[in-house]
Design a protein around this motif. Sequence first.
Motif, PDB file in Angstrom:
ATOM      1  N   ARG A  32      42.552  10.254 -14.163  1.00 42.11           N
ATOM      2  CA  ARG A  32      41.881   8.707 -14.084  1.00 42.11           C
ATOM      3  C   ARG A  32      41.193   8.583 -12.617  1.00 42.11           C
ATOM      4  NH1 ARG A  32      46.966   7.359 -14.175  1.00 42.11           N
ATOM      5  NH2 ARG A  32      47.577   5.646 -12.691  1.00 42.11           N
ATOM      6  N   THR A  33      40.312   7.681 -12.374  1.00 42.49           N
ATOM      7  CA  THR A  33      39.736   7.461 -11.351  1.00 42.49           C
ATOM      8  C   THR A  33      39.760   6.026 -11.193  1.00 42.49           C
ATOM      9  OG1 THR A  33      38.473   9.366 -11.327  1.00 42.49           O
ATOM     10  CG2 THR A  33      37.749   7.582  -9.925  1.00 42.49           C
ATOM     11  N   GLN A  34      40.420   5.390 -10.183  1.00 43.44           N
ATOM     12  CA  GLN A  34      40.378   3.748 -10.265  1.00 43.44           C
ATOM     13  C   GLN A  34      40.373   3.318  -8.935  1.00 43.44           C
ATOM     14  OE1 GLN A  34      44.607   3.474 -11.738  1.00 43.44           O
ATOM     15  NE2 GLN A  34      44.969   2.266 -10.189  1.00 43.44           N
ATOM     16  N   ASN A  35      40.025   2.177  -8.837  1.00 44.40           N
ATOM     17  CA  ASN A  35      39.882   1.442  -7.443  1.00 44.40           C
ATOM     18  C   ASN A  35      41.380   1.160  -7.133  1.00 44.40           C
ATOM     19  OD1 ASN A  35      37.322   0.584  -6.990  1.00 44.40           O
ATOM     20  ND2 ASN A  35      37.193  -1.092  -8.377  1.00 44.40           N
ATOM     21  N   LEU A  36      41.388   1.359  -5.583  1.00 43.29           N
ATOM     22  CA  LEU A  36      42.594   1.192  -5.049  1.00 43.29           C
ATOM     23  C   LEU A  36      43.263  -0.139  -5.459  1.00 43.29           C
ATOM     24  CD1 LEU A  36      44.651   2.634  -2.935  1.00 43.29           C
ATOM     25  CD2 LEU A  36      43.460   1.395  -1.228  1.00 43.29           C
TER      26      LEU A  36
END
Length: 348
Positions: free
Chosen positions: A253-257
């Motif tokens: 997944r790719t997510q905001n910090l």
Amino acid sequence: MPGTLKLKIALLLLIATFSAIAAPRGDVLYEKNCGACHGLDGSGGVGIPLSLPSFQASVDDNFLFSTIRHGRPGRVMPAFKALGDAQVNAIVRHIRSLAPGIKPVTFDNKKVISGNVTNGKKLYSENCAQCHGANGEGGHGTGVTFSRPRDLPIIAPALNNGGFLAAASDEMIRHTITHGRRGTPMQAFGRKGQNEAEINDIVTYIRSFEHAKHWEPIAVDEATISMESSYSLEETIDNLHRAAIGKNFKIIRTQNLEDGMFPEEEQSKHSVIVYFCNFSFVNRAINIDPRVGLFLPCRITVSERDGIVTLTSINPRYLSRFYNNSELDTACSEMYDIYVDIMEEATL
Ligand code: HEC
Ligand code: HEC
């Protein structure tokens, strides 16, 4: 009650309280320092079992004391250098209480057994190497966890280890080979027809491991790997996805910090974490040391600040230092190379 008697009782109580505070509690120290690996009852885990009667019967307190002091460098078992002698002795007493009624042997720790090292080497490779490794490096994985080959219920300790060689006397090694450890894969070679002279030859060969090269922790200083990208934040993230997939990783997944830390509208969109994973690598790493779960899956943070886009990840080689595991060092060095390759590809 006369005043002097009251005073005496008060003094005695005071002394009793102080000595209770001063005497180290072996059970508490064991729980804090050893329980997580060897099990609170000593039945083993990442560490090998300590409560087995056959183990306790075949080692003296000196061996236990010295094992705690020196650890097994590169073999997961830490060296407890910060504990005082009284604390280590209290732990030794506690270990003894895990196998009540067992009378430990006593060894002459200074006695040198000398046999024929060439014959010892031959006997070792025929009888011991399949479990303890061709050069005494021990079995793969750890303790009695799932992180060990399925053919042995307990991992075979490293015999070429500086910590083992410092703790074990020649007599202790001979006793272990002769009597084995009942309830473990370690057989009694005395009963298998090996005569005393042959066992002495093997002891001499194991002692010769002292001259082998010993493990050193990885020397690195940087806790993280960091690279600047000449692309925009979005482009860099795309590049990163492609680079990771190109190295046989799956993007998880790719997510905001700041996801989950702040409401959506207040989150900075300038820091993003990309999680990726290669299941065969994860399996291999977990088979080496179950504690690696802490730094998996792989992740790289992409941040933009003042128009500069930077990629950052933990440095696995740096983390490996804390695990005292030579096999893990190798896997973490490979992981380091993969991180650097992926980041270079995403930024160039
Ligand atoms: C991080 C896990 C870990 C911790 C913490 C740990 N050990 Fe160990 N210990 C091991 C492993 C693994 C081995 C086996 C080493 C090998 O395979 O060569 C071992 C080996 C030993 C041995 C040798 C056993 C034998 O059969 O000769 C003793 C004794 C021991 N540990 C005692 C302790 C004590 C006491 C503590 C706490 C003060 C402790 N250990 C803390 C993992 C650990
Ligand atoms: C089938 C596998 C196997 C074989 C073969 C084997 N061992 Fe072991 N050995 C073990 C295991 C497992 C242990 C740990 C037992 C325990 O948990 O207490 C061990 C323990 C030992 C220990 C004590 C190590 C320590 O840290 O306390 C010594 C010394 C040893 N073995 C020497 C030998 C020698 C020498 C031979 C050949 C003559 C041999 N072993 C053959 C599996 C094996």
